[in-house]
Enzyme design. Sequence first.
Site, short mmCIF file in Angstrom:
data_model
loop_
_atom_site.label_atom_id
_atom_site.label_comp_id
_atom_site.label_asym_id
_atom_site.label_seq_id
_atom_site.Cartn_x
_atom_site.Cartn_y
_atom_site.Cartn_z
N ARG A 262 -10.37 3.91 5.69
CA ARG A 262 -8.88 3.62 5.65
C ARG A 262 -8.36 4.00 4.13
NH1 ARG A 262 -6.12 -1.83 7.88
NH2 ARG A 262 -6.82 -2.77 5.56
N ARG B 17 -12.55 -9.25 2.99
CA ARG B 17 -12.16 -8.95 4.45
C ARG B 17 -13.36 -8.94 5.35
NH1 ARG B 17 -7.57 -7.34 2.15
NH2 ARG B 17 -5.69 -7.03 3.41
N ARG C 25 0.93 -1.24 0.04
CA ARG C 25 -0.15 -0.05 0.04
C ARG C 25 1.06 1.33 0.11
NH1 ARG C 25 -3.25 -2.58 5.13
NH2 ARG C 25 -4.48 -4.18 3.68
N1 LIG Z 1 -0.94 -16.37 9.15
C1 LIG Z 1 -0.72 -14.90 8.98
N2 LIG Z 1 -1.30 -14.02 8.97
C2 LIG Z 1 -0.83 -12.82 8.59
C3 LIG Z 1 0.47 -12.50 8.30
N3 LIG Z 1 0.86 -11.42 8.24
C4 LIG Z 1 -0.18 -10.68 8.34
N4 LIG Z 1 -1.25 -11.55 8.35
C5 LIG Z 1 -2.78 -11.25 8.47
O1 LIG Z 1 -3.10 -11.18 7.15
C6 LIG Z 1 -4.30 -10.45 7.38
C7 LIG Z 1 -4.33 -9.19 6.15
O2 LIG Z 1 -3.22 -8.47 6.57
P1 LIG Z 1 -2.81 -7.05 5.46
O3 LIG Z 1 -3.20 -7.39 3.94
O4 LIG Z 1 -1.90 -6.47 6.10
O5 LIG Z 1 -4.27 -6.27 5.84
P2 LIG Z 1 -4.91 -5.41 7.12
O6 LIG Z 1 -4.69 -6.53 8.33
O7 LIG Z 1 -6.49 -5.06 6.79
O8 LIG Z 1 -3.91 -4.29 7.30
C8 LIG Z 1 -4.37 -9.57 8.58
O9 LIG Z 1 -5.43 -10.42 9.20
C9 LIG Z 1 -3.01 -9.81 9.27
O10 LIG Z 1 -2.90 -10.35 10.61
C10 LIG Z 1 1.32 -13.96 8.79
O11 LIG Z 1 2.60 -13.72 8.79
N5 LIG Z 1 0.78 -15.16 8.84
N1 LIG Z 2 -10.23 2.65 18.18
C1 LIG Z 2 -10.48 3.11 17.12
N2 LIG Z 2 -11.34 4.19 16.58
C2 LIG Z 2 -11.36 4.54 15.35
N3 LIG Z 2 -10.55 4.28 14.47
C3 LIG Z 2 -9.67 3.46 14.52
C4 LIG Z 2 -9.79 2.88 15.75
N4 LIG Z 2 -8.45 1.77 15.94
C5 LIG Z 2 -8.25 1.77 14.50
N5 LIG Z 2 -8.99 2.63 13.85
C6 LIG Z 2 -8.56 3.04 12.46
O1 LIG Z 2 -9.35 1.70 11.58
C7 LIG Z 2 -8.65 1.29 10.55
C8 LIG Z 2 -8.15 -0.09 10.72
O2 LIG Z 2 -7.28 -0.10 11.65
P1 LIG Z 2 -5.79 -0.87 11.29
O3 LIG Z 2 -4.85 -0.80 12.42
O4 LIG Z 2 -5.37 -0.85 10.27
O5 LIG Z 2 -6.33 -2.52 11.53
P2 LIG Z 2 -5.74 -3.88 11.12
O6 LIG Z 2 -4.08 -3.68 11.15
O7 LIG Z 2 -6.48 -4.63 12.23
O8 LIG Z 2 -6.13 -4.08 9.69
C9 LIG Z 2 -7.55 2.56 10.51
O9 LIG Z 2 -7.60 3.51 9.35
C10 LIG Z 2 -7.14 3.06 11.74
O10 LIG Z 2 -6.72 4.39 11.92
#
Ligand SMILES: Nc1nc2c(ncn2[C@@H]2O[C@H](COP(=O)(O)OP(=O)(O)O)[C@@H](O)[C@H]2O)c(=O)[nH]1
Ligand SMILES: Nc1ncnc2c1ncn2[C@@H]1O[C@H](COP(=O)(O)OP(=O)(O)O)[C@@H](O)[C@H]1O
Length: 267
Positions: free
Chosen positions: A152, A163, A59
């Site tokens: 986001r 998702r 991203r």
């Molecule tokens: N099993 C596994 N899941 C992972 C790993 N790294 C990231 N993830 C998971 O993959 C999912 C998607 O991650 P990402 O594409 O970064 O999207 P985001 O979590 O929405 O920011 C999330 O649930 C992460 O926790 C890994 O090394 N192993």
């Molecule tokens: N407690 C909260 N209240 C409002 N927005 C939040 C909160 N926690 C996270 N966010 C926002 O929600 C979105 C998803 O959070 P993120 O940390 O990227 O989630 P994840 O890593 O679990 O995918 C981001 O844009 C973040 O800034």
Amino acid sequence: MILGRMRGAGIARAVMQGPRPVVLSGPSGAGKSTLLKKLLKDYENVFGFSVSHTTRQPRPGEVNGKDYHFVTREEMQKEIDAGEFIEHAEFSGNMYGTSKGAVQAVQAQNQICVLDIDIQGVKNIKKTELNPIYISVQPPSIEILEKRLRDRKTETEESLQKRLTAARVDLELSKEPGLFDLVIINDDLEKAYSELKAVLLEDREVTTALQLLPPHAETRTSTANAEHRGAVAAPGSLEVSKARLDGAWSKLGEWKLFLPVAGGAAG
Ligand SMILES: Nc1nc2c(ncn2[C@@H]2O[C@H](COP(=O)(O)OP(=O)(O)O)[C@@H](O)[C@H]2O)c(=O)[nH]1
Ligand SMILES: Nc1ncnc2c1ncn2[C@@H]1O[C@H](COP(=O)(O)OP(=O)(O)O)[C@@H](O)[C@H]1O
């Protein structure tokens, strides 16, 4: 998903040594990265991030080698076949995985390793000897999760829907008793962050005092945000007085000096 096979006791020992790692899991959009970034910034010498591999596109703003190792499917499969991964999973059309090197790199710095992995990863890590603390970060509701994911602005409509489907499955599966040591409902960010720090602190206190790495016996739901989904706090819920938390947490850096040094326990 197939669990990457541990090769040899040496690797298992190397991955195990040092203080217990921390696994953060929970639906995409629940706030794992947000909480993790705060933790890693506030305690940069204490905690270190396990940089996963993924085949998804970076991203804007994501840095290769810092947020993820961005690789092709072929590259990743080759390393999996070579036994380089502790676990790997398919999520929303892409591969994700934790390499042994990712965990070892953190532990070589004598830092507490934090993994951000999905629920398949949690189930597969449970089959290894890593013995982390398992924390699920969850949204107050699926509607709020959807809003956060949309705001986001990282997803297409298609990947957002994938998702959300995965999130519903995740929230169902995470009800399995004992799967997580703690569930944090991320409604108010500051409250959720305090709860995360409190449980990490609590565990360090016990493990440091005893020099043992005991598994938790029960799942606890954070009390502060529990009312938002009508949850009732379980017996033994997290209750850490502010004074104790502030005093003890501030000592975490000092405690590190007494923790086993990475490499010291290897045979
Ligand atoms: N099993 C596994 N899941 C992972 C790993 N790294 C990231 N993830 C998971 O993959 C999912 C998607 O991650 P990402 O594409 O970064 O999207 P985001 O979590 O929405 O920011 C999330 O649930 C992460 O926790 C890994 O090394 N192993
Ligand atoms: N407690 C909260 N209240 C409002 N927005 C939040 C909160 N926690 C996270 N966010 C926002 O929600 C979105 C998803 O959070 P993120 O940390 O990227 O989630 P994840 O890593 O679990 O995918 C981001 O844009 C973040 O800034």
